[in-house]
Design a protein around this motif. Structure first.
Motif, PDB file in Angstrom:
ATOM      1  N   ALA A  24       0.874  -1.220   0.036  1.00 47.06           N
ATOM      2  CA  ALA A  24       0.170  -0.021   0.108  1.00 47.06           C
ATOM      3  C   ALA A  24       0.703   1.331   0.138  1.00 47.06           C
ATOM      4  CB  ALA A  24      -0.963  -0.151   1.024  1.00 47.06           C
ATOM      5  N   LYS A  25       2.122   1.148   0.562  1.00 44.39           N
ATOM      6  CA  LYS A  25       2.707   2.378   0.854  1.00 44.39           C
ATOM      7  C   LYS A  25       4.174   2.787   0.115  1.00 44.39           C
ATOM      8  CE  LYS A  25       0.098   4.027   4.165  1.00 44.39           C
ATOM      9  NZ  LYS A  25      -0.814   5.049   4.075  1.00 44.39           N
ATOM     10  N   LEU A  26       4.308   1.401  -0.534  1.00 41.78           N
ATOM     11  CA  LEU A  26       5.734   1.824  -1.295  1.00 41.78           C
ATOM     12  C   LEU A  26       5.429   2.341  -2.628  1.00 41.78           C
ATOM     13  CD1 LEU A  26       8.643   1.222  -1.908  1.00 41.78           C
ATOM     14  CD2 LEU A  26       7.781  -1.112  -2.923  1.00 41.78           C
ATOM     15  N   PRO A  27       5.929   3.572  -2.781  1.00 40.09           N
ATOM     16  CA  PRO A  27       5.590   4.531  -4.015  1.00 40.09           C
ATOM     17  C   PRO A  27       5.908   3.514  -5.416  1.00 40.09           C
ATOM     18  CG  PRO A  27       6.992   5.848  -2.553  1.00 40.09           C
ATOM     19  CD  PRO A  27       6.925   4.328  -2.219  1.00 40.09           C
ATOM     20  N   ALA A  28       4.847   3.614  -6.344  1.00 37.77           N
ATOM     21  CA  ALA A  28       5.040   2.888  -7.478  1.00 37.77           C
ATOM     22  C   ALA A  28       6.329   3.155  -8.257  1.00 37.77           C
ATOM     23  CB  ALA A  28       3.606   2.892  -8.335  1.00 37.77           C
ATOM     24  N   ASP A  29       6.877   4.449  -8.250  1.00 37.56           N
ATOM     25  CA  ASP A  29       8.094   4.566  -9.350  1.00 37.56           C
ATOM     26  C   ASP A  29       9.350   4.143  -8.450  1.00 37.56           C
ATOM     27  OD1 ASP A  29       7.599   6.540  -6.948  1.00 37.56           O
ATOM     28  OD2 ASP A  29       9.091   7.777  -8.019  1.00 37.56           O
ATOM     29  N   ILE A  30       9.392   3.993  -7.226  1.00 40.22           N
ATOM     30  CA  ILE A  30      10.519   3.296  -6.758  1.00 40.22           C
ATOM     31  C   ILE A  30      10.341   1.865  -6.650  1.00 40.22           C
ATOM     32  CG2 ILE A  30      11.408   2.889  -4.453  1.00 40.22           C
ATOM     33  CD1 ILE A  30      10.695   5.595  -3.556  1.00 40.22           C
ATOM     34  N   ARG A  31       9.083   1.279  -6.688  1.00 35.85           N
ATOM     35  CA  ARG A  31       8.922  -0.174  -6.944  1.00 35.85           C
ATOM     36  C   ARG A  31       9.418  -0.660  -8.332  1.00 35.85           C
ATOM     37  NH1 ARG A  31       5.004  -3.109  -4.366  1.00 35.85           N
ATOM     38  NH2 ARG A  31       3.780  -1.006  -4.214  1.00 35.85           N
ATOM     39  N   ALA A  32       8.913   0.295  -9.391  1.00 39.68           N
ATOM     40  CA  ALA A  32       9.339  -0.131 -10.615  1.00 39.68           C
ATOM     41  C   ALA A  32      10.747   0.319 -11.082  1.00 39.68           C
ATOM     42  CB  ALA A  32       8.494   1.067 -11.615  1.00 39.68           C
ATOM     43  N   LYS A  33      11.575   1.141 -10.464  1.00 43.48           N
ATOM     44  CA  LYS A  33      13.001   1.251 -10.518  1.00 43.48           C
ATOM     45  C   LYS A  33      13.600   0.091 -10.068  1.00 43.48           C
ATOM     46  CE  LYS A  33      13.155   6.242 -10.293  1.00 43.48           C
ATOM     47  NZ  LYS A  33      13.856   7.412  -9.360  1.00 43.48           N
ATOM     48  N   VAL A  34      13.224  -0.402  -8.703  1.00 40.61           N
ATOM     49  CA  VAL A  34      14.042  -1.731  -7.957  1.00 40.61           C
ATOM     50  C   VAL A  34      13.709  -2.953  -8.726  1.00 40.61           C
ATOM     51  CG1 VAL A  34      14.136  -2.824  -5.819  1.00 40.61           C
ATOM     52  CG2 VAL A  34      13.706  -0.565  -5.816  1.00 40.61           C
ATOM     53  N   LEU A  35      12.569  -3.045  -9.143  1.00 37.77           N
ATOM     54  CA  LEU A  35      12.132  -4.627  -9.748  1.00 37.77           C
ATOM     55  C   LEU A  35      12.924  -4.498 -11.133  1.00 37.77           C
ATOM     56  CD1 LEU A  35       8.539  -5.358  -8.574  1.00 37.77           C
ATOM     57  CD2 LEU A  35      10.806  -6.017  -7.606  1.00 37.77           C
ATOM     58  N   GLY A  36      12.793  -3.356 -11.897  1.00 46.82           N
ATOM     59  CA  GLY A  36      13.684  -3.211 -13.057  1.00 46.82           C
ATOM     60  C   GLY A  36      15.072  -3.031 -13.128  1.00 46.82           C
ATOM     61  N   HIS A  37      15.698  -3.194 -11.794  1.00 49.45           N
ATOM     62  CA  HIS A  37      17.246  -3.001 -11.680  1.00 49.45           C
ATOM     63  C   HIS A  37      17.645  -1.709 -12.278  1.00 49.45           C
ATOM     64  CE1 HIS A  37      16.756  -7.330 -11.469  1.00 49.45           C
ATOM     65  NE2 HIS A  37      17.365  -7.254 -10.496  1.00 49.45           N
ATOM     66  N   GLN A  38      16.852  -0.535 -12.027  1.00 45.15           N
ATOM     67  CA  GLN A  38      17.224   0.704 -12.626  1.00 45.15           C
ATOM     68  C   GLN A  38      17.906   1.511 -11.359  1.00 45.15           C
ATOM     69  OE1 GLN A  38      13.589   1.818 -14.716  1.00 45.15           O
ATOM     70  NE2 GLN A  38      14.650   1.501 -16.581  1.00 45.15           N
ATOM     71  N   ARG A  39      18.687   2.572 -11.657  1.00 43.60           N
ATOM     72  CA  ARG A  39      19.104   3.389 -10.563  1.00 43.60           C
ATOM     73  C   ARG A  39      18.213   4.158  -9.845  1.00 43.60           C
ATOM     74  NH1 ARG A  39      24.015   2.280 -12.555  1.00 43.60           N
ATOM     75  NH2 ARG A  39      24.778   2.521 -14.581  1.00 43.60           N
ATOM     76  N   LEU A  40      18.593   4.154  -8.477  1.00 38.00           N
ATOM     77  CA  LEU A  40      17.983   5.033  -7.467  1.00 38.00           C
ATOM     78  C   LEU A  40      18.439   6.070  -7.231  1.00 38.00           C
ATOM     79  CD1 LEU A  40      16.761   2.038  -4.981  1.00 38.00           C
ATOM     80  CD2 LEU A  40      15.539   3.305  -6.716  1.00 38.00           C
ATOM     81  N   GLU A  41      17.946   7.321  -6.936  1.00 35.68           N
ATOM     82  CA  GLU A  41      18.393   8.560  -6.563  1.00 35.68           C
ATOM     83  C   GLU A  41      18.315   8.821  -4.924  1.00 35.68           C
ATOM     84  OE1 GLU A  41      20.069  10.478  -8.685  1.00 35.68           O
ATOM     85  OE2 GLU A  41      19.529   9.345 -10.509  1.00 35.68           O
ATOM     86  N   LYS A  42      19.081   9.773  -4.559  1.00 37.68           N
ATOM     87  CA  LYS A  42      19.301  10.025  -3.022  1.00 37.68           C
ATOM     88  C   LYS A  42      17.740  10.053  -2.644  1.00 37.68           C
ATOM     89  CE  LYS A  42      21.218  13.227   0.119  1.00 37.68           C
ATOM     90  NZ  LYS A  42      21.983  14.567   0.391  1.00 37.68           N
ATOM     91  N   GLU A  43      17.055  11.082  -3.220  1.00 36.66           N
ATOM     92  CA  GLU A  43      15.626  11.177  -2.816  1.00 36.66           C
ATOM     93  C   GLU A  43      14.529  10.019  -2.722  1.00 36.66           C
ATOM     94  OE1 GLU A  43      14.455  13.685  -1.420  1.00 36.66           O
ATOM     95  OE2 GLU A  43      16.439  14.540  -1.656  1.00 36.66           O
ATOM     96  N   ASP A  44      15.030   9.154  -3.663  1.00 33.99           N
ATOM     97  CA  ASP A  44      14.087   7.939  -3.585  1.00 33.99           C
ATOM     98  C   ASP A  44      14.408   6.988  -2.244  1.00 33.99           C
ATOM     99  OD1 ASP A  44      13.322   8.085  -6.199  1.00 33.99           O
ATOM    100  OD2 ASP A  44      14.939   7.094  -6.944  1.00 33.99           O
ATOM    101  N   TYR A  45      15.589   6.994  -1.636  1.00 35.85           N
ATOM    102  CA  TYR A  45      15.946   6.414  -0.454  1.00 35.85           C
ATOM    103  C   TYR A  45      15.421   7.130   0.663  1.00 35.85           C
ATOM    104  CZ  TYR A  45      19.574   3.467  -2.675  1.00 35.85           C
ATOM    105  OH  TYR A  45      20.179   2.718  -3.487  1.00 35.85           O
ATOM    106  N   ILE A  46      15.307   8.373   0.644  1.00 41.08           N
ATOM    107  CA  ILE A  46      14.898   9.190   1.714  1.00 41.08           C
ATOM    108  C   ILE A  46      13.291   9.124   1.784  1.00 41.08           C
ATOM    109  CG2 ILE A  46      14.719  11.904   2.441  1.00 41.08           C
ATOM    110  CD1 ILE A  46      17.197  12.206   1.235  1.00 41.08           C
ATOM    111  N   ARG A  47      12.748   9.123   0.772  1.00 39.50           N
ATOM    112  CA  ARG A  47      11.182   8.980   0.826  1.00 39.50           C
ATOM    113  C   ARG A  47      10.820   7.648   1.380  1.00 39.50           C
ATOM    114  NH1 ARG A  47       8.200   9.047  -4.578  1.00 39.50           N
ATOM    115  NH2 ARG A  47      10.042   8.566  -5.565  1.00 39.50           N
TER     116      ARG A  47
END
Length: 398
Positions: A22-45
């Motif tokens: 319910a709470k994990l943002p969809a854009d972060i989920r898509a990056k992680v499952l797609g093995h794409q790079r995360l930015e600093k703000e993704d971790y902070i959020r």
């Protein structure tokens, strides 16, 4: 050890699963499952979402603002959040300098730094390795000379993960060049915005630059930023490394990558048009890593139960070896499943929103990046060879 969840444990598992969905943002989920790079703000959020739930520090005791969870609850939390596609919790504050501050930090340091870690108000990085001083960490040469109420720091650190994001660095420095190597080291907490601190990227095989060089040129650090006692930094460093090595096991990461491996093998066909998951040899390889993962889970839970109250011991080296090797094994199998589709690779394909501009599945190119990235797991936190030496000395007495 009882391998079945109790009713309360199963309820907790469902609670974590529902929360993450319910709470994990969809854009972060898509990056992680797609093995794409995360930015600093993704971790902070994500850290702040967890903090709002009261789960910002899963490994900490309640008296320091943590959850007070036991080893099994922490494992359930890690597995379920990783399954949902959550990024890893940043270890530098939570599982590295945090425990050191709790055990060895002054009340002033604890009050100043600990509350800011779960929300990433302070983003930490680790200043240990130097050119020529990686596995032989006691040979480090970065110097800190006392001048009045300050230390003047000069030297270089390398392989400093996420230093380009960091606000603070916990740094091993030499404060007594006449003492034995391990006895002349101190730990300083250094503000990365201090004049004289320079961060330079190191580009790795996968095209990323999460690791960096950090240079110190006449950096003035207040004496009040000395953690614990002068020349006792080696004691603090060993305590920290025990926590780091336990975390390197990456149980949640292995669960997620194993699940994706099975999915990839089910979607990829051999020369006869059959799914690779139906190939006996591939199924055997997947079954072997799955059994290794189950064994590692049991080892981790046993060690956590036995180490309660005393901190990680040499068992952390065993967990580090098996966990890092298992992550490499799964990455290797993902590459094997990708086959020829893994060859065309560009780091730009890992940027958010990018697609693979060649034939083949979109996951094939990131599989290459993951394989490259996992090469480092048997090196950082102490090489496998160093861990075997620790086990031989502290467990076997040889």
């Amino acid at each position: 050890m009882d391998l079945h969840f109790t009713g309360a444990e199963q309820a907790f598992r469902e609670e974590v699963r529902a929360f993450a969905q319910a709470k994990l943002p969809a854009d972060i989920r898509a990056k992680v499952l797609g093995h794409q790079r995360l930015e600093k703000e993704d971790y902070i959020r994500w850290h702040r979402i967890l903090h709002a739930q009261g789960w910002g520090a899963p490994t900490w005791p309640k008296e320091f603002g943590g959850t007070g969870w036991n080893a099994l609850e922490r494992l359930i939390f890690e597995i379920e959040t990783f399954h949902a596609g959550a990024p890893r919790l940043l270890p530098f504050g939570l599982t590295m300098i945090g425990p050191v501050l709790m055990k060895y930090g002054s009340p002033e340091h604890q009050q100043r730094f600990l509350p800011r870690i779960p929300t990433i108000e302070d983003f930490w990085c680790q200043g240990y390795s130097e050119p020529g001083s990686g596995s032989d960490l006691a040979s480090l040469k970065t110097r800190a000379v006392r001048r009045g109420d300050s230390y003047i720091v000069n030297g270089q650190k390398t392989w400093t993960t996420m230093a380009h994001f960091a606000d603070w660095i916990f740094c091993l420095v030499r404060t007594d060049s006449e003492a034995k190597p391990q006895e002349g080291i101190s730990m300083l907490l250094i503000d990365m915005k201090t004049p004289g601190v320079t961060v330079r990227p190191i580009h790795t095989l996968d095209g990323g630059h999460d690791v960096n060089e950090v240079w110190f040129e006449d950096v003035e650090v207040p004496v009040g930023n000395l953690l614990g006692e002068e020349n006792r930094g080696w004691t603090y460093a060993k305590y920290l490394l025990g926590h780091e090595r336990t975390g390197i096991a990456g149980i949640g990461h292995c669960h997620r990558e194993l699940r994706q491996l099975k999915h990839y093998a089910a979607q990829t066909t051999d020369g006869a048009g059959r799914p690779l998951l139906e190939d006996v040899r591939m199924r055997d390889k997947i079954a072997r890593v799955e059994m290794d993962l189950m064994a590692l889970e049991m080892l981790l839970l046993r060690v956590a139960a036995q180490a309660a109250g005393r901190g990680p011991g040499p068992e952390a080296s065993m967990i580090k070896i098996r966990g890092s090797e298992l992550q490499q094994d799964i990455a290797m199998l993902q590459m094997e499943v990708a086959g020829p589709n893994a060859w065309p690779y560009s780091p730009q394909w890992l940027e958010p929103g990018a697609t693979q501009p060649v034939s083949g599945p979109d996951w094939a190119a990131p599989a290459v990046s993951t394989y490259f990235d996992m090469r480092k797991t048997t090196i950082y936190g102490g090489t496998t060879e160093v861990q075997k030496n620790i086990i031989g000395k502290m467990v076997l007495g040889s």
